[in-house]
Design an enzyme around this catalytic site. Structure first.
Site, PDB file in Angstrom:
ATOM      1  N   ARG A 136       0.840  -1.197   0.000  1.00 45.30           N
ATOM      2  CA  ARG A 136       0.000   0.000   0.000  1.00 45.30           C
ATOM      3  C   ARG A 136       0.875   1.248   0.000  1.00 45.30           C
ATOM      4  NH1 ARG A 136      -4.632  -0.112   4.221  1.00 45.30           N
ATOM      5  NH2 ARG A 136      -5.763  -1.011   2.460  1.00 45.30           N
ATOM      6  N   ASP A 165       0.540   8.059   8.197  1.00 44.76           N
ATOM      7  CA  ASP A 165      -0.276   8.909   9.064  1.00 44.76           C
ATOM      8  C   ASP A 165      -0.737   8.222  10.345  1.00 44.76           C
ATOM      9  OD1 ASP A 165      -2.151   7.181   7.958  1.00 44.76           O
ATOM     10  OD2 ASP A 165      -3.246   8.720   6.853  1.00 44.76           O
ATOM     11  N   ASP A 166      -0.459   6.925  10.497  1.00 43.31           N
ATOM     12  CA  ASP A 166      -0.925   6.241  11.705  1.00 43.31           C
ATOM     13  C   ASP A 166       0.201   5.924  12.686  1.00 43.31           C
ATOM     14  OD1 ASP A 166       0.247   4.383  10.056  1.00 43.31           O
ATOM     15  OD2 ASP A 166      -1.323   2.874  10.250  1.00 43.31           O
ATOM     16  N   GLU A 251      10.352  -1.371   0.738  1.00 42.87           N
ATOM     17  CA  GLU A 251      11.460  -0.508   1.120  1.00 42.87           C
ATOM     18  C   GLU A 251      12.729  -0.863   0.359  1.00 42.87           C
ATOM     19  OE1 GLU A 251       8.626  -0.923   4.621  1.00 42.87           O
ATOM     20  OE2 GLU A 251       9.551  -2.243   3.129  1.00 42.87           O
ATOM     21  N   ARG A 311      -1.090   1.734  15.282  1.00 40.12           N
ATOM     22  CA  ARG A 311      -2.257   1.739  14.406  1.00 40.12           C
ATOM     23  C   ARG A 311      -3.480   2.138  15.214  1.00 40.12           C
ATOM     24  NH1 ARG A 311      -1.597  -0.950   9.519  1.00 40.12           N
ATOM     25  NH2 ARG A 311       0.314  -2.171   9.315  1.00 40.12           N
TER      26      ARG A 311
END
Length: 336
Positions: A136, A165-166, A251, A311
């Protein structure tokens, strides 16, 4: 009468001279009033706010629509607001930027760029497909890389960091990464089924990795565990995230594009022997596939955790769904 008029004019003249002298003396003094409050940083489409003289940090955040999206962006923005010389590049998984995300960014006080890049349907998986089937955020991160290459000069200083963002971020992390020239690394907490994953450091050099899952990966690092120098990134225009990368190799697909074969240093008898990654605590791997010594350890030689792979709990909205079926759902005009 003449004497009185002369006395009046004399007094007026003396008072005027004293007043002029006092005014001239005050001109050289600083204003006793408190200094005005600094102007609040505003979100902008270009540029970097605050921190004059510091190399800027470009924080890249992919995001997608879900019930907790606004809450997580607000939380992250209030962390980034405290970091000087920072520009936030937020890329939505959508055909076009949304008003919801745009509103969060405009109100954040952080210098920002708002972009979008939609993940192709064939890379989303069908209904019921596990979230890990495809990596994702690859398309969104690549869109941010394209923006950086289109808008930054090759000789510009800076650091690029990919911040989901989490996650949870210590402010110190951003100061640790600010001096990055190549690829800097540090531990990440609560990731990979472990309390922490981290690079192993000896003599100030990365010699391996403490990881429990797929240790044979070229770069067994979490996305939150590294930053890249902007000049290095711009010098390698083909480095990108592979949206079809195998699980856990996203990555590595990017970092592998920043290391040329000529930069690698052979280990383990000129790469003819299989060894282990690092020293006590490592779980295995292959020497010679990459050169961990090129990485720049941060966070006290990778012994301190400054970022956590947290999360937000997925909200349970069964009651909301029930009320909606009855026509009594929450007001859809109130943005959550």
């Amino acid at each position: 009468m003449r004497l009185r008029l002369r006395n009046v004019f004399l007094v007026y003249f003396v008072v005027s001279l004293v007043g002029l002298f006092c005014a001239l003396r005050e001109l050289g003094r600083p204003c006793p009033c408190p200094p005005p409050e600094p102007e609040r940083r505003r979100g902008r489409s270009v540029g970097v706010s605050g921190g004059e003289g510091l190399p800027p940090i470009y924080v890249v955040t992919p995001t997608y629509a879900r019930p907790v999206q606004k809450a997580e962006l607000v939380r992250l923005s209030q962390t980034l607001l405290h970091v000087p010389a920072l520009h936030w590049v937020v890329v939505e998984d959508a055909a076009a930027p949304s008003a919801l995300v745009g509103g969060v960014l405009a109100a954040s006080g952080v210098s920002f760029t708002h972009l979008s890049a939609e993940t192709p349907p064939e890379l989303r998986g069908g209904p019921g497909a596990p979230s890990w089937l495809f990596p994702r955020g690859a398309e969104q991160r690549n869109r941010a890389l394209r923006w950086l290459r289109d808008t930054r000069r090759p000789d510009e200083p800076g650091v690029v960091y990919f911040a989901d963002d989490d996650n949870t971020y210590s402010l110190r992390l951003f100061e640790e990464m600010r001096s990055t020239r190549g690829v800097s690394v540090w531990p990440v907490g609560l990731v990979g089924g472990l309390r922490l994953e981290r690079p192993l450091v000896a003599g100030g050099r990365v010699v391996g990795f403490h990881t429990g899952w797929r240790p044979e990966r070229p770069f067994p690092l979490d996305m939150a565990g590294f930053a890249v120098g902007l000049r290095l990134l711009l010098a390698h225009p083909r480095a990108r995230f592979d949206p079809r990368a195998e699980r856990g190799f996203l990555e590595s697909s990017f970092l592998g594009g920043l290391v040329t074969p000529g930069q690698l240093e052979p280990r383990a008898d000129n790469c003819t022997q299989v060894g282990v990654w690092g020293v006590l605590g490592a779980f295995g791997g292959l020497w010679g596939l990459v050169n961990p010594g090129q990485l720049e350890p941060r966070a006290d030689n990778c012994t301190q955790v400054l970022v956590w792979h947290t999360r937000t709990e997925k909200p349970k909205l069964r009651q909301e769904e029930q009320l909606q079926r009855q026509g009594r759902g929450s007001d859809p005009d109130i943005e959550v």
